[in-house]
Design an enzyme around this catalytic site. Sequence first.
Site, mmCIF file in Angstrom:
data_model
loop_
_atom_site.group_PDB
_atom_site.id
_atom_site.type_symbol
_atom_site.label_atom_id
_atom_site.label_comp_id
_atom_site.label_asym_id
_atom_site.label_seq_id
_atom_site.Cartn_x
_atom_site.Cartn_y
_atom_site.Cartn_z
ATOM 1 N N LYS A 98 0.840 -1.241 -0.144
ATOM 2 C CA LYS A 98 0.168 0.222 0.088
ATOM 3 C C LYS A 98 0.695 1.547 0.411
ATOM 4 O O LYS A 98 1.793 1.330 0.798
ATOM 5 C CB LYS A 98 -0.971 0.271 1.135
ATOM 6 C CG LYS A 98 -1.563 1.367 1.762
ATOM 7 C CD LYS A 98 -2.264 2.459 1.008
ATOM 8 C CE LYS A 98 -3.155 3.098 1.689
ATOM 9 N NZ LYS A 98 -1.670 4.271 1.751
ATOM 10 N N GLY A 155 4.351 3.956 9.971
ATOM 11 C CA GLY A 155 3.923 5.344 9.945
ATOM 12 C C GLY A 155 3.244 6.000 11.572
ATOM 13 O O GLY A 155 4.288 5.669 12.949
ATOM 14 N N ARG A 179 -1.289 6.722 15.205
ATOM 15 C CA ARG A 179 -2.470 7.387 14.847
ATOM 16 C C ARG A 179 -3.195 6.238 13.938
ATOM 17 O O ARG A 179 -4.054 5.142 14.311
ATOM 18 C CB ARG A 179 -3.211 8.627 14.791
ATOM 19 C CG ARG A 179 -4.267 8.874 14.870
ATOM 20 C CD ARG A 179 -4.666 10.883 14.197
ATOM 21 N NE ARG A 179 -3.850 10.688 13.029
ATOM 22 C CZ ARG A 179 -4.004 10.480 11.048
ATOM 23 N NH1 ARG A 179 -4.973 9.165 11.348
ATOM 24 N NH2 ARG A 179 -3.336 10.135 10.373
ATOM 25 N N GLY A 180 -2.486 5.959 13.037
ATOM 26 C CA GLY A 180 -2.576 5.398 11.985
ATOM 27 C C GLY A 180 -2.606 3.293 11.433
ATOM 28 O O GLY A 180 -3.080 2.930 11.359
ATOM 29 N N GLY A 181 -1.402 3.447 12.659
ATOM 30 C CA GLY A 181 -1.162 2.237 13.257
ATOM 31 C C GLY A 181 -1.949 1.899 13.884
ATOM 32 O O GLY A 181 -2.788 0.720 13.625
ATOM 33 N N GLU A 240 5.427 -0.134 13.580
ATOM 34 C CA GLU A 240 6.464 0.324 13.132
ATOM 35 C C GLU A 240 6.184 1.698 13.984
ATOM 36 O O GLU A 240 5.896 1.648 12.792
ATOM 37 C CB GLU A 240 7.793 0.578 12.983
ATOM 38 C CG GLU A 240 8.242 -1.207 13.046
ATOM 39 C CD GLU A 240 9.361 -1.575 14.355
ATOM 40 O OE1 GLU A 240 9.048 -0.736 15.070
ATOM 41 O OE2 GLU A 240 9.191 -2.814 14.108
ATOM 42 N N CYS A 253 11.856 8.778 12.867
ATOM 43 C CA CYS A 253 11.507 8.313 14.079
ATOM 44 C C CYS A 253 12.179 7.496 15.449
ATOM 45 O O CYS A 253 12.426 7.403 15.683
ATOM 46 C CB CYS A 253 10.668 6.581 13.414
ATOM 47 S SG CYS A 253 12.067 5.901 12.897
HETATM 48 P P1 NAP Z 1 1.026 7.766 8.859
HETATM 49 O O1 NAP Z 1 0.221 8.986 8.273
HETATM 50 O O2 NAP Z 1 0.296 7.006 9.482
HETATM 51 O O3 NAP Z 1 0.726 7.514 7.280
HETATM 52 C C1 NAP Z 1 1.178 5.710 6.974
HETATM 53 C C2 NAP Z 1 0.317 4.687 6.231
HETATM 54 O O4 NAP Z 1 -0.882 4.654 7.029
HETATM 55 C C3 NAP Z 1 -0.026 5.281 5.030
HETATM 56 O O5 NAP Z 1 -0.376 4.435 3.823
HETATM 57 C C4 NAP Z 1 -1.308 6.059 5.712
HETATM 58 O O6 NAP Z 1 -2.445 6.313 4.078
HETATM 59 C C5 NAP Z 1 -1.597 4.800 6.133
HETATM 60 N N1 NAP Z 1 -2.871 5.829 7.381
HETATM 61 C C6 NAP Z 1 -3.138 6.270 7.982
HETATM 62 N N2 NAP Z 1 -4.323 6.405 8.757
HETATM 63 C C7 NAP Z 1 -4.824 5.472 8.173
HETATM 64 C C8 NAP Z 1 -6.063 5.637 9.283
HETATM 65 N N3 NAP Z 1 -6.414 5.971 10.425
HETATM 66 N N4 NAP Z 1 -6.669 4.092 8.627
HETATM 67 C C9 NAP Z 1 -5.872 3.681 7.354
HETATM 68 N N5 NAP Z 1 -4.839 3.633 6.367
HETATM 69 C C10 NAP Z 1 -4.511 4.987 7.577
HETATM 70 O O7 NAP Z 1 2.253 7.490 8.494
HETATM 71 P P2 NAP Z 1 3.428 8.508 7.952
HETATM 72 O O8 NAP Z 1 2.772 10.404 8.251
HETATM 73 O O9 NAP Z 1 3.861 8.228 6.687
HETATM 74 O O10 NAP Z 1 4.292 9.113 8.150
HETATM 75 C C11 NAP Z 1 4.850 9.072 9.647
HETATM 76 C C12 NAP Z 1 5.450 8.097 10.972
HETATM 77 O O11 NAP Z 1 6.031 7.140 11.176
HETATM 78 C C13 NAP Z 1 5.641 9.453 12.016
HETATM 79 O O12 NAP Z 1 4.800 9.110 13.653
HETATM 80 C C14 NAP Z 1 6.928 8.109 11.939
HETATM 81 O O13 NAP Z 1 7.549 8.581 13.855
HETATM 82 C C15 NAP Z 1 6.617 6.945 11.740
HETATM 83 N N6 NAP Z 1 8.094 6.355 11.470
HETATM 84 C C16 NAP Z 1 8.372 5.244 12.634
HETATM 85 C C17 NAP Z 1 9.427 4.361 11.776
HETATM 86 C C18 NAP Z 1 9.725 2.887 12.321
HETATM 87 O O14 NAP Z 1 10.540 2.621 11.585
HETATM 88 N N7 NAP Z 1 9.056 3.091 13.499
HETATM 89 C C19 NAP Z 1 10.041 4.693 10.444
HETATM 90 C C20 NAP Z 1 9.811 6.402 9.940
HETATM 91 C C21 NAP Z 1 8.088 6.758 9.913
HETATM 92 P P3 NAP Z 1 -3.295 7.771 3.525
HETATM 93 O O15 NAP Z 1 -2.383 8.370 4.347
HETATM 94 O O16 NAP Z 1 -3.773 7.192 2.731
HETATM 95 O O17 NAP Z 1 -4.262 7.965 5.381
#
Ligand code: NAP
Length: 492
Positions: free
Chosen positions: A157, A213, A216-218, A237, A274
């Site tokens: 995705k 991500g 919230r999304g996770g 993650e 992250c």
């Molecule tokens: P994100 O907004 O959570 O998006 C990640 C994926 O999840 C996207 O495909 C998004 O699609 C989907 N998503 C988000 N909310 C959703 C929901 N309610 N229902 C269904 N799908 C959903 O994350 P991001 O902004 O791309 O990345 C930044 C975050 O990632 C930061 O918090 C960072 O710390 C974290 N991160 C963690 C790591 C790690 O290894 N732990 C590495 C890199 C980044 P849509 O946008 O279409 O909603």
Amino acid sequence: MSTATPAPRTFVDPTMLVDDACAAALQASARLALLAPARRADLLDAIAAALDAAGPDLVPIAMAESRLTQVRLTGEVGRASGQLRLMANVIRQGAYLGVTIDEADANLTPPRPDLRRMMIPLGPVAVFAASNFPFAFSVLGNDTAAALAAGCPVVAKPNPGHPRLSQAVIAVAQGALAQANAPKGMLTLIDSSLQAGIDLVRDDRIEAVGFTGSQRGGLALAKIAADRPRPIPFFGELGSINPIVVTAEALVARRSSIVEGFIGSFTLGAGQFCTKPGLLIAPVDSELREALRTGLAQAPDQAMLTDNIRDAFHHGLSLVADTAVVTPIHVGHHVPETNTVTPSLYAVSATDIVQHPHLLDECFGPTALLVEYAGEDDLRVLLEALPGVLAAGVQAQGDESMLPVVLSELTARAGRVIFNEWPTGVAVTWAMQHGGPFPAATRPESTSVGAYAIDRFMRAVTWQSIPDALLPQPLQHANPLQVPRRVNGVQH
Ligand code: NAP
């Protein structure tokens, strides 16, 4: 001889409907699981080579979509292909199968049957890409590499932050797989909409989810995975605040280098990592505050990855700034003409932050908190209140009496514990752990980076008293694949 620049390559959009992608993945599943590990390793190497070769065509697409620089993105291509090669190496060595054999022994009481245990692939895996690493944590990133290595087809995705790049990258990988005559459908892409991701997790043909991500999304997707009629594992993650504790001795000895290292680490990539150190936990010290203020005064404007991330950053920042116990050290600003931001730093006492736990939430972007402690008791109460994190560290001289306690408190909460270095930068190696207790990850035992990332997408089976010829090769008496095995308790 012509000196004209070659036209950039165009890529055919490989996006499929969720239903079609899941059907293709299910079809590929059995064939992929049956491939010898060495053959799967060759496929990973082929994808890695194709990715490297296509890098010059892919980087401009990534630059246009992500606002990241050419240097950064070129480095990330190498990181992503390196992940694929590491995984190829992991499966060639064979230890990932965890082969464990207890031979039948009729003389034991009770008698022991022949027991042979090994890991097998889970089946089709859904991979959700993060916005901040368009290559390394995206559709062909660490989750995809680990799942394919385990023998699981992947339905990816894309992150809406870089949809065209995701299509181009998957087209490159699919081209390499087709050329290598790989099972069709082992790597597919769906569209980047929120609903497509939800439908994917709900699809009964998906056996596990790898997600990188936001919290919230996770959590939203983890709930969907858990609420299915047939729940599946969800490896999320998520974000992290990555605290760094500074001892009084280190502050006296190395104040300016700590200030420089901290500012460099929390502003790197506009704080969109992250592993950004979100808390600097240091003794109360007016000179430290002053040095941080001075160090940030000249901080350059930096681009946020997307408008959504920029807006979320400003929202998070206002929650911090509006908390009465917080004081500003340096207040950054948004530059509308260039759509960039400058970093911000706030201070709060150790006793106050414990009373305001929202200050322990990740704020993704160039900001951090200086948390000031008045003594060891103060510090201990704070450490006990810290949430799970991906990484935590100390800046110390090495002989402080409180160090064992500090390290043990950090170890209880972190996936990686760091001494006199900074958390940004995650090496892709055998020993790397990139995960941690919630809220850093949804599964504290897992890692999304490094050799052990493969474990997430396998499950164990024990074969009992099965005739040798019917066993998978790694379990057969002659060990034809020469994999490492533990036999009757002894490692071979
Ligand atoms: P994100 O907004 O959570 O998006 C990640 C994926 O999840 C996207 O495909 C998004 O699609 C989907 N998503 C988000 N909310 C959703 C929901 N309610 N229902 C269904 N799908 C959903 O994350 P991001 O902004 O791309 O990345 C930044 C975050 O990632 C930061 O918090 C960072 O710390 C974290 N991160 C963690 C790591 C790690 O290894 N732990 C590495 C890199 C980044 P849509 O946008 O279409 O909603």
